[in-house]
Design an enzyme around this catalytic site. Structure first.
Site, PDB file in Angstrom:
ATOM      1  N   ASP A   1       0.820  -1.212   0.000  1.00 42.07           N
ATOM      2  CA  ASP A   1       0.000   0.000   0.000  1.00 42.07           C
ATOM      3  C   ASP A   1       0.855   1.263   0.000  1.00 42.07           C
ATOM      4  O   ASP A   1       0.483   2.270  -0.599  1.00 42.07           O
ATOM      5  CB  ASP A   1      -0.932  -0.007   1.218  1.00 42.07           C
TER       6      ASP A   1
ATOM      7  N   HIS B   1       0.737   4.199  -2.724  1.00 41.21           N
ATOM      8  CA  HIS B   1       0.469   5.570  -2.291  1.00 41.21           C
ATOM      9  C   HIS B   1       1.456   6.540  -2.955  1.00 41.21           C
ATOM     10  O   HIS B   1       1.059   7.606  -3.448  1.00 41.21           O
ATOM     11  CB  HIS B   1       0.583   5.652  -0.765  1.00 41.21           C
TER      12      HIS B   1
ATOM     13  N   THR C   1       2.002  -6.119   3.051  1.00 45.19           N
ATOM     14  CA  THR C   1       1.398  -6.866   4.161  1.00 45.19           C
ATOM     15  C   THR C   1      -0.114  -6.950   4.026  1.00 45.19           C
ATOM     16  O   THR C   1      -0.696  -8.029   4.104  1.00 45.19           O
ATOM     17  CB  THR C   1       1.756  -6.194   5.496  1.00 45.19           C
TER      18      THR C   1
ATOM     19  N   SER D   1     -17.849   2.338  -2.367  1.00 46.60           N
ATOM     20  CA  SER D   1     -17.454   2.125  -3.742  1.00 46.60           C
ATOM     21  C   SER D   1     -16.262   3.017  -4.039  1.00 46.60           C
ATOM     22  O   SER D   1     -16.171   4.131  -3.530  1.00 46.60           O
ATOM     23  CB  SER D   1     -18.609   2.473  -4.697  1.00 46.60           C
TER      24      SER D   1
ATOM     25  N   ASP E   1     -17.759   6.036  -7.019  1.00 44.73           N
ATOM     26  CA  ASP E   1     -19.086   6.658  -6.975  1.00 44.73           C
ATOM     27  C   ASP E   1     -19.032   8.154  -6.696  1.00 44.73           C
ATOM     28  O   ASP E   1     -20.070   8.798  -6.526  1.00 44.73           O
ATOM     29  CB  ASP E   1     -19.969   5.974  -5.925  1.00 44.73           C
TER      30      ASP E   1
ATOM     31  N   GLU F   1       0.446   6.023   5.454  1.00 47.64           N
ATOM     32  CA  GLU F   1       1.463   7.066   5.593  1.00 47.64           C
ATOM     33  C   GLU F   1       0.960   8.109   6.577  1.00 47.64           C
ATOM     34  O   GLU F   1      -0.234   8.439   6.584  1.00 47.64           O
ATOM     35  CB  GLU F   1       1.765   7.705   4.239  1.00 47.64           C
TER      36      GLU F   1
END
Length: 292
Positions: free
Chosen positions: A62, A66, A90, A210, A213, A269
């Site tokens: 992630d 990012h 992870t 979502s 959206d 972060e």
């Protein structure tokens, strides 16, 4: 077609895994260029120069994603390549939201059978996020996780860190405004602003959630200790969507004002501030997702 691969070796991407991913996708492209990140900020810098490619394949967790998102947002919409996400971290929460396998080679195979789908991006002050913004319990727990525990236990470490934070949890005062209208003013134990559908590998179970959206889910709770645990379990079981202690709203823009600077978590972060201005930018990035 041309592809740029950004690979983060520190997220657990071995040379063998990288080779298997390249071998899986190489028949799709006329050219493949591979760049490995060596330090913080490398993924963002490489994404800023990816406008010459059709696809940007991101091998990492992630945090790597990012950085890539923040780098891509420096390009115009027409200049940005489509993103192929190959999980290597992870939690891999946004990969889960996209319906991708969390095993890297399996995710690479998906790219050969994928279509593009646009996703919203959250602009948070001067930075960008895809999955969530957390204040209070969420931010504190992810900051307190022990690196060795994260390495050995994976996502379980996040849950253990959350349990530890219950002992030290201090409510904080927050004002939440939507388009200038006050929607909350008072003490909360945590604030979650979500665009994705997973947090620490756990599905949020918000039925309206979502990633395209034009809205974010805003959830806050005044419950502390065991009442909070009860509320969280009720939410996971889908027993209730709102109560006096658990509030769920949807917004396309909100301002969060805090009495004092708090730790903020954006997709894992961290930074500290006393005010957040959050806008949803609809259909801002294109991802390669499974075709069913």
């Amino acid at each position: 077609m041309k592809a740029l691969i950004i690979s983060n070796p520190t997220s657990g991407t071995s040379e063998t895994m990288l080779g298997e991913v390249v071998a899986t996708v190489e028949s799709l492209y006329d050219e493949i260029h591979i760049q490995k990140t060596l330090a913080e900020g490398d993924a963002a810098r490489l994404a800023q120069t990816s406008d010459a490619y059709d696809h940007l394949l991101v091998i990492g967790g992630d945090g790597t994603l990012h950085e890539v998102v923040n780098g891509l947002m420096d390009l115009t919409k027409d200049e940005r390549p489509s993103i192929g996400l190959i999980p290597g971290g992870t939690c891999n929460d946004f990969a889960r939201a996209l319906g991708l396998p969390v095993e890297p080679v399996e995710a690479a195979r998906i790219i050969k059978m994928s279509h593009t789908e646009t996703v919203d991006v959250m602009r948070i002050n001067e930075r960008y996020g895809l999955n969530f913004v957390g204040v209070g319990l969420i931010a504190d727990a992810s900051r307190q996780i022990d690196p060795i525990q994260k390495e050995t236990l994976g996502s379980i470490g996040y849950f253990l860190a959350t349990i530890r934070q219950f002992r030290e949890l201090d409510p904080f005062n927050v004002r939440i405004e939507r388009d200038g209208d006050l929607v909350h003013d008072g003490a909360v134990s945590f604030l979650y602003i979500g665009n994705g559908a997973y947090l620490g590998t756990v599905p949020t179970k918000l039925p309206t959630q979502s990633f395209n959206d034009g809205l974010v889910e805003v959830v806050h709770s005044s419950a502390i200790g065991f009442p909070m645990i009860r509320q969280l379990l009720a939410q996971q079981l889908g027993l209730e969507q709102s109560s006096d202690e658990w509030v769920h709203l949807q917004m396309s823009h909100l301002t969060v004002r805090l009495d004092e600077p708090q730790l903020i978590d954006v997709d894992g972060e961290h930074f500290t501030t006393d005010e957040l201005n959050i806008d949803v930018l609809p259909n801002e990035l294109a991802f390669l997702v499974p075709t069913h």
